[in-house]
Design an enzyme around this catalytic site. Structure first.
Site, PDB file in Angstrom:
ATOM      1  N   ALA A  51      -5.878   2.445   4.741  1.00  0.00           N
ATOM      2  CA  ALA A  51      -4.658   1.806   5.242  1.00  0.00           C
ATOM      3  C   ALA A  51      -3.719   1.459   4.094  1.00  0.00           C
ATOM      4  O   ALA A  51      -3.643   2.199   3.115  1.00  0.00           O
ATOM      5  CB  ALA A  51      -5.017   0.579   6.081  1.00  0.00           C
ATOM      6  N   SER A  52      -3.068   0.324   4.163  1.00  0.00           N
ATOM      7  CA  SER A  52      -1.999   0.032   3.204  1.00  0.00           C
ATOM      8  C   SER A  52      -2.506  -0.165   1.784  1.00  0.00           C
ATOM      9  O   SER A  52      -1.713  -0.131   0.845  1.00  0.00           O
ATOM     10  CB  SER A  52      -1.226  -1.195   3.646  1.00  0.00           C
ATOM     11  OG  SER A  52      -0.620  -0.931   4.891  1.00  0.00           O
ATOM     12  N   THR A  53      -3.811  -0.370   1.593  1.00  0.00           N
ATOM     13  CA  THR A  53      -4.301  -0.487   0.216  1.00  0.00           C
ATOM     14  C   THR A  53      -4.080   0.836  -0.517  1.00  0.00           C
ATOM     15  O   THR A  53      -4.021   0.881  -1.737  1.00  0.00           O
ATOM     16  CB  THR A  53      -5.802  -0.835   0.169  1.00  0.00           C
ATOM     17  OG1 THR A  53      -6.537   0.173   0.862  1.00  0.00           O
ATOM     18  CG2 THR A  53      -6.082  -2.175   0.819  1.00  0.00           C
TER      19      THR A  53
END
Lengths: 630, 367
Positions: A326-328
């Site tokens: 995801a956004s990581t």
């Protein structure tokens, strides 16, 4: 000429010559057979009586001396895995006289039902009559006393002292230490365990398995002469056993406990690492299990409960579970974008809350949009629209190259087994695996860490640590050192660099600024992770799971819960004396900022302050679907 | 050869000796695998009989060819053998820590068994061409050394030290028979004597340990040493007349390791006593003397050296195996010819007999 021919004739081997050589051979044969016959005569005729006597009771027997398995400690010498003495009750059929009568008496003295004992004898029919058949493992002190008192009334009954593995910390750190179990036939056949026999214990999981060769000792034994009752008359020869080597882990048990208390009530994983050395300080996976069950034996029901639990307690989620990053993952996209110069520090994109690509609309997580953002701001607010466009400019294959250079999609080679690889998709991969050409829109999903991307929490931790330490990707280390039983160090770990992050200092500084803003900036997504007096930087992530495990009916009961996204938070912090990198995943924890970030914050605080404060109560993250439903 | 000549010249004596040994072996094998009623493996006796039968068939087929065909095909046989030995290292089955077995369809066999015979044939061909009363010089021995070393090293790699040593010993026996030049012999001995301490110096601690236990089983009281004690108890307890078939307590209670293969002589001695086991040893002696006699009767050098080699192979296996179970020799996995259970061993022994018979039958043939 003539003379030469004559010479040659003289040297030709003739009948006589062969006869002489064959006769000599015949003498050798005769001599050898005479020796054999004389030896036979000596053994059977001269010493025959004595050997006949020895054979009557099958007097000469072997007894095992178990080697103590190496102990496991944490980095500060706190004992994690121990051996405790235990007593096994057995019977040697050949020495027992009337087996039925002996069992009857035994049953009366120790209170074990006779049927249970007879069943053991039935099951042990393959055991040679002079070898002990196990009646009951790990008997208690009272039983032991009863057997000892009536020893002379119980011919053939023997008590063996054996060392039993004990996992002192029980559920704590179970996924790291692992457990041992009886060796199975496949393992014996594999040829990897040459000195093992059926019934031996061998590492099955975690450090117990990965460091089997250190931990295992060398079995010893005794050659003894026994009398007709099976009692040892004299010891002929002894070979001492050699204890296994003791292992010190890089784990800090108090931090490990803290990590576990933080993730206790939700399924997920927490891992922490010293970013400079790659040493793993804590690795918790929730829910956990008690490895002692594998040593002491568990019932069918207990086992079924363990393996059917939908939250997979047996799995070390930090290394075995794969989640969309995801956004990581935006850390990778940012690095790739900056290094490939498709953006620079000042490039801005306008985010109206969505992005149109072809005839599709890709939404930003913030419906109202972020307005005009540059890369630092985009990281801070986790703007999807910004990274859609960076991804689109890079293309999937260029992005994948960076992701792989960052250590994603491949083993980290931590000293534990069962590590998962994860997946970084490329257009060639999709053609091969799915058979369909890559769609441009998919690049957009991949750029924000969704789509086919899969990583383990440990991979994300290694990446975060590399950002923190200025670009060094290290092999995560679990073994700190290994010592022999008498204290000689045989292994001492050292940082192992695998690679450099594919990012120059300028790029790293920009990314780091973005990650600092995430926690400390006015509009950062993880302001909740802010802690006074400690500089924490990090990145949140919210991994969609709708497409994942759609058909898994184990989840039916908790329909709503299992559709919630996973919550990620990766972070690092530095103070004067110490530093730490942390990765947290909470399965179905919804938002990274809400559930994962506070866990990371508390862990970092606890580590930096060197104590365990219990100000944080895991109520914040109370998760209603955790019970297994029965 | 006419049919009549065939019957006349057929070596019935040799066949008879083989049969006696085969029957002694089957009887002992039956006892060894059935004495422990709980784990009776009668099937092994049937299998062993089938192996003997297969060996007989091969023997009959071999009579169609003159043994001199071997001389012509030696190189091809040798190359096939080396390929098999390499194949076993690559694709062999792991059994008890070493790779010795190669699976060919439903049957698996040990290429190392065929290697023994192959080396004998190769050496016989080489020596037969150059034999003279003055003996072989070092230079002339280079070739035979190479012929022996290649399969030797491949078998060491498996690892199967017993068979590898056996090949070395057989090759040495043949070479001593064809005579080594006096001076070369002295320098060979000298080289060997200096090489041993040098090699010893280069070995690692655990390797030295292994060799020490090999030479002195008592150093391993839980493994080889224990087996030898049990084997000696079994043999000794047989006394003069034995305990009778299937009555041996050491045998019945599985005290003997590998009681149907390498330690089968202990079972025989326990149950048939001094009388029975001495008789067996005597039959072996007769067989070996018979083999040497065939070598003497043969008129061409290849046949003579070949017979000597084959006889040496039988001789050494008998002496090493029986010597081992009586505690006179290191503990190595060498099967007792015709008696031990095992297809590869039976077939290769039957092939030895076939070669001897072939030489014996055709010694009058004039080319």
């Amino acid at each position: 000429m003539k003379r030469e021919a004559f010479n040659k004739y003289l040297k030709t081997a003739d009948k006589d010559w062969y006869k002489r050589r064959l006769t000599a051979g015949m003498f050798c044969v005769m001599a050898a057979f005479t020796v054999l016959s004389v030896r036979l005569f000596y053994l059977q005729v001269i010493e025959g009586e004595e050997y006949r006597r020895l054979s009557e009771n099958n007097c000469i027997r072997l007894q095992n001396i178990d080697a103590p398995r190496g102990l496991v400690f944490d980095r500060n010498g706190k004992l994690l895995v121990d051996n405790r003495p235990s007593f096994d009750l057995s019977i040697v059929i050949k020495d027992a006289g009337s087996v039925k009568e002996t069992l009857e008496k035994l049953s009366r003295y120790v209170g074990i039902p006779e049927q249970e004992l007879t069943a053991k004898i039935e099951a042990g029919r393959d055991v040679p009559a002079y070898k002990p058949v196990l009646l009951k493992q790990d008997i208690d002190r009272d039983t032991l006393a009863a057997v000892e008192v009536h020893k002379f009334d119980l011919p053939g009954v023997v008590v063996d002292t054996r060392l039993r593995r004990q996992y002192v910390q029980r559920e704590s750190g179970a996924h790291v230490t692992g457990y041992i179990g009886e060796i199975n036939t496949d393992e014996i056949k594999s040829g990897k365990y040459p000195e093992f026999r059926v019934g031996d214990m061998v590492g099955k999981f975690g450090v117990e398995k990965a460091s089997e060769s250190h931990l295992r000792g060398k079995r010893g034994g005794r050659q003894v002469e026994v009398n007709a009752k099976g009692q040892v008359v004299r010891v002929l020869k002894t070979v001492d056993s050699e204890p296994g080597q003791n292992i010190y882990l890089t784990i800090d048990q108090s931090l490990q406990k803290k990590a576990e208390s933080l993730i206790e009530s939700v399924p997920g994983a927490v891992a922490a690492m010293d970013p400079d050395t790659g040493q793993i300080l804590a690795m918790a996976s929730s829910p956990s299990f008690d490895p002692n069950m594998f040593v002491n034996g568990m019932s069918r029901e207990e086992w079924d409960l363990l393996v059917s639990n939908p939250f997979r307690p047996m799995e070390n989620k930090a290394i075995q579970a794969e989640y969309p990053p995801a956004s990581t993952y935006k850390i990778v996209t940012a690095i790739a974008g900056l290094e490939e110069r498709v953006i620079d520090e000042n490039t801005t994109f306008y985010c109206p809350g969505y992005y149109v690509y072809g005839d599709r609309i890709f939404r930003c997580w913030k419906k109202t949009g972020h307005g005009s953002v540059n890369v630092v701001k985009a990281l801070a607010v986790s703007c999807d629209v910004f990274f859609y466009q960076v991804g689109q400019k890079l293309g999937v294959d260029r992005l994948a190259r960076y992701a792989k250079s960052c250590g994603l999609g491949d083993l980290t080679n931590v000293d534990l087994d069962h590590e998962a690889k994860g997946l970084i998709p490329t257009s060639a991969w999709k053609k091969r695996a799915i058979g369909v050409a890559w769609q441009g829109g998919e690049t957009l999903s991949v750029a924000i860490g969704q789509g086919y991307n899969l990583t383990t929490p440990l991979q994300m931790l290694v990446l975060t640590a590399a950002v923190a330490n200025g670009g060094n990707i290290c092999t995560p280390l679990i073994l700190k050192s290994v010592e022999t039983a008498d204290g000689k160090t045989v292994y001492d770990n050292e940082r192992q660099l695998i690679n450099r992050l594919p990012a120059g200092k300028r790029t790293l500084d920009i990314v780091k600024r973005g990650l600092w803003e995430v926690v400390n900036g006015r509009s950062g997504t993880a302001r909740i992770a802010h802690a006074d007096g400690i500089e924490i930087s990090g990145k949140t992530g919210t991994a969609q799971v709708v497409s994942r495990k759609k058909n898994d009916n184990r989840y039916k009961k908790n329909e709503a819960a299992h559709l919630k996204p996973h919550a990620w938070f990766v972070a690092y912090a530095k103070s004067k004396h110490s530093q730490i990198a942390v990765a947290v995943i909470v399965e179905h924890g919804e938002h990274g900022s809400g559930t994962a970030a506070p866990i990371a914050r508390e862990l970092i605080k606890s580590y930096m302050r060197g104590g365990t404060d219990s100000e944080y109560v895991s109520k914040n993250t109370q998760y209603n679907g955790f019970e297994t439903g029965n | 050869m006419t049919e009549r000549q065939f019957v006349q010249r057929f070596d019935w004596g040799l066949l008879g000796l083989t049969f006696i040994l085969g029957i002694m072996g089957l009887v002992t094998l039956y006892s060894a695998v059935t004495a422990d009623a709980q784990v009776s493996q009668k099937i092994l006796v049937i299998k062993q009989m089938l192996w003997f039968f297969a060996g007989l068939m091969l023997m009959v087929i071999s009579f169609l060819f003159d043994y001199k065909t071997l001389e012509r095909w030696a190189t091809v046989i040798y190359i096939v053998c080396i390929v098999l030995l390499i194949a076993v290292l690559l694709f062999g089955k792991y059994v008890g820590g070493s790779k010795r077995w190669l699976a060919l369809g439903p049957v698996s066999f040990q290429p190392s068994e065929t290697a023994k015979l192959t080396v004998i044939v190769m050496l016989a061909r080489y020596y037969a061409k150059q034999i003279s009363t003055k003996g072989f010089s070092l230079q002339e021995l280079l070739n035979p050394m190479l012929i022996t070393a290649v399969p030797f090293l491949l078998i060491v790699k498996q690892p199967d030290l017993g068979t590898a040593m056996l090949i070395l010993i057989i090759a040495a026996s043949i070479t001593v028979f064809v005579k080594i030049e006096h001076r070369s012999f002295v320098s060979l001995i000298f080289t060997a004597l200096t090489a041993v301490p040098l090699v010893w110096f280069c070995l690692k601690g655990y390797q030295k340990q292994r060799i020490m236990t090999f030479l002195d089983p008592d150093r391993d009281p839980l493994g080889a040493g224990y087996h030898i004690i049990q084997s000696k108890i079994a043999i000794g307890s047989g006394m003069v007349w034995g305990r009778g078939l299937r009555q041996g307590t050491q045998n019945a209670l599985s005290f003997l390791p590998e009681q149907h293969t390498d330690f089968i002589f202990s079972v025989m001695a326990e149950e048939l006593g001094f009388a029975g086991s001495l008789f067996t040893i005597f039959v072996f002696l007769l067989l070996i003397v018979w083999g040497l006699n065939i070598a003497y009767g043969c008129r061409d050098t290849f046949g003579t050296v070949l017979s000597v080699g084959v006889t040496a192979m039988i001789f050494w296996q008998v002496v090493i195996n029986i010597g081992m179970v009586m505690g006179l020799m290191p503990v190595v996995g060498v099967p007792l010819p015709f008696i031990s259970y095992g297809g590869s061993s039976v077939i290769s022994m039957m092939m030895c007999v076939a070669v001897l018979m072939n030489v014996s039958m055709r010694r009058f043939a004039i080319e």
